[in-house]
Design an enzyme around this catalytic site. Structure first.
Site, PDB file in Angstrom:
ATOM      1  CB  SER A  91      -0.869   0.011   1.257  1.00  0.00           C
ATOM      2  OG  SER A  91      -1.522   1.246   1.427  1.00  0.00           O
ATOM      3  CE1 TYR A 114      -4.633  -1.955   4.784  1.00  0.00           C
ATOM      4  CE2 TYR A 114      -3.642   0.193   4.382  1.00  0.00           C
ATOM      5  CZ  TYR A 114      -4.160  -0.992   3.901  1.00  0.00           C
ATOM      6  OH  TYR A 114      -4.192  -1.227   2.551  1.00  0.00           O
TER       7      TYR A 114
END
Length: 138
Positions: free
Chosen positions: A15, A28
């Site tokens: 990501s 995350y």
């Protein structure tokens, strides 16, 4: 893969949050940063076995996403103060290209890494984020 002796490819879908700290996103972001470092570590460890390890760093892929459909989208929309159905558009507008990232864009990057043209590439992270300047690799 090592036992087969044929080499190969491992591609992490990480990501842009692996290099950019987003709000209310500690677990995350930390997990994605760990994945990004695993790419580098495994590239070094598996290179002698001709196993290439690379990563893709997409921005939020809202459409067609299991994680966004599973409640993550509602949580992120709340953080950014937008309606959940407008989240993809919101992400697009914060990029340089002003375009939403879709699953097929991530798949295309994986194809480029594994189709043979980059057969001498390992330890690379490809941003697929329509240009999130804060996520530029440093």
């Amino acid at each position: 893969m090592k036992a087969q002796g044929l080499g190969g490819d491992i591609v992490y879908i990480s990501s842009k949050n692996s290099v950019f700290a987003g709000p209310n996103n500690l677990a995350y972001g930390a997990t994605k940063a760990d994945q990004a470092h695993q790419v580098r570590l495994l590239a070094a460890e598996l290179g002698p076995d001709q196993i290439r390890v690379n990563g893709i760093n997409p921005d939020g892929v809202v459409r067609g996403s299991g994680i966004f459909a599973g409640g993550w989208g509602a949580q992120r929309a709340k953080v950014y103060g937008v309606e959940e159905e407008k989240l993809g558009e919101y992400y697009a507008q914060r990029t340089l290209l002003k375009r939403e990232v879709l699953p097929e864009h991530v798949a295309s990057a994986v194809f480029v890494l594994t189709a043979g043209d980059l057969s001498r590439t390992t330890g690379l992270h490809i941003p697929v984020d329509s240009g999130v300047a804060a996520g530029f690799l440093r």
